[in-house]
Write an enzyme that holds these catalytic residues in place. Structure first.
Site, PDB file in Angstrom:
ATOM      1  N   SER A  64       8.852  -7.030  -6.536  1.00  0.00           N
ATOM      2  CA  SER A  64       8.439  -6.310  -5.331  1.00  0.00           C
ATOM      3  C   SER A  64       9.567  -6.370  -4.310  1.00  0.00           C
ATOM      4  CB  SER A  64       7.171  -6.934  -4.745  1.00  0.00           C
ATOM      5  OG  SER A  64       6.093  -6.826  -5.649  1.00  0.00           O
TER       6      SER A  64
ATOM      7  N   GLY B  74       0.792  -7.579  -2.966  1.00  0.00           N
ATOM      8  CA  GLY B  74       1.530  -7.897  -4.181  1.00  0.00           C
ATOM      9  C   GLY B  74       0.609  -8.223  -5.344  1.00  0.00           C
ATOM     10  N   ASP B  75      -0.521  -8.849  -5.032  1.00  0.00           N
ATOM     11  CA  ASP B  75      -1.492  -9.169  -6.075  1.00  0.00           C
ATOM     12  C   ASP B  75      -2.163  -7.901  -6.596  1.00  0.00           C
ATOM     13  OD1 ASP B  75      -0.882 -11.824  -5.340  1.00  0.00           O
ATOM     14  OD2 ASP B  75      -2.421 -11.769  -3.795  1.00  0.00           O
TER      15      ASP B  75
END
Length: 315
Positions: A220, A251-252
């Site tokens: 990322s 991000g998850d």
């Protein structure tokens, strides 16, 4: 089914304020409470997409019971490991311009018996899992090699592993060849021990992680997009975002999107970017549903812009 492992989960409370003023009474315009932890968020995103997920996590005390209850209400199967210490509680303060201030507690210290019970629960709960996503920091009591042990055991059982952690835990796990690792730019910079100023720097760092054992790297790069480096080469993807409301769990959500789409190749990268872009436009750590996604807005290319300067260089 996607199984997630969160060794240090949390109960997260997010407050939205007009502006954070230190030393003053700040009144929230809105607040919400969510089960937290990187693996927990991956499970929440998978469930929001209508797919089955099982969350393995140590839980203790009243906060732990509330985390289990909240996950159940979201349709997530929980495989808890009871621990003596209380699950940590975290606070996030979100401002309208996208600034996020977080206060994260340390969490309980796990005993050697609890650590082994966590590994055993992963083994028993992972039957039939298409992916095992191991995410987040390790709590006190778990050695940096704990993820490496988990990856080795999972591979021996024929499972695929996605790993999202950093520091010594990431370094130790690389020797067991996780199927995909998902660092952000800062974590990637830390792993290779040098700053990253361009997309090309990030590509070189990702290739280095592959030489150390990672089979694929999904990186990322913040507002610039995401990078995938695997056996077939390197791919870069980005999507426009009108307003950043909260980046908690974005991000998850990206990792969940990647795994939902199969966990390899440009199509999975596009899904990751679409999920991340949707997540940052939602409040708190709300995970996007299929209706929030705009895959048509995602641009994926094998012509990686190596000279592009990162908006947020990693040092």
């Amino acid at each position: 089914m996607i199984l997630t492992v969160t060794p240090n989960p949390s109960l997260d409370r997010t407050y939205e304020v007009p502006a954070l003023e230190r030393g003053e009474v700040n009144r929230a315009d809105g607040d919400r409470m969510d089960p937290g932890g990187k693996g927990v968020n991956v499970s929440r995103a998978v469930a929001a997409a209508g797919q089955r997920t099982v969350a393995v996590l140590p839980l203790g005390g009243a906060p732990g019971a509330l985390v289990a209850q909240l996950l159940g209400e979201q349709g997530i199967e929980v495989a808890p490991v009871e621990v003596e210490g209380a699950t940590r509680s975290n606070i996030a303060i979100a401002e309208p311009d996208g600034t996020l201030t977080k206060i994260n507690a340390a969490g309980p210290e796990l005993t050697s018996t609890e650590a082994e019970s966590l590994l055993a629960t992963v083994r028993s709960a992972s039957l039939g899992a298409s992916w095992i996503a191991c995410c987040g920091s390790l709590p006190r009591g778990l050695a940096p090699s704990w993820y490496a042990d988990l990856v080795a055991r999972a591979h021996a059982a024929g499972a695929r592993i996605a790993l999202d952690t950093s520091g010594p835990a990431l370094t130790a796990a690389l020797r067991e060849r996780p199927d995909v690792v998902k660092p952000n730019a800062e974590e990637l910079s830390e792993a290779v021990g040098r700053p990253l100023g361009t997309v090309g720097d990030a590509v070189k760092a990702a290739e280095e992680l592959r030489t150390l054992g990672a089979r694929a790297v999904l990186a990322s790069l913040g507002a610039d997009g995401q990078l995938l480096v695997d056996d077939s080469g390197a791919y870069f993807a980005s999507a426009p975002v009108e307003t950043v409301r909260s980046n908690v769990g974005a991000g998850d959500a990206s990792l969940a999107g990647f795994l939902i789409a199969g966990g390899s190749g440009p199509e999975a990268l596009a899904s990751a970017v679409a999920h991340g872009a949707a997540a940052v436009q939602l409040p708190g750590s709300v995970m996007p549903t299929p209706g929030d996604l705009d895959l048509s807005a995602v641009l994926v290319t094998a012509d990686v812009p190596l000279d592009r300067v990162l908006t947020e260089p990693a040092s």
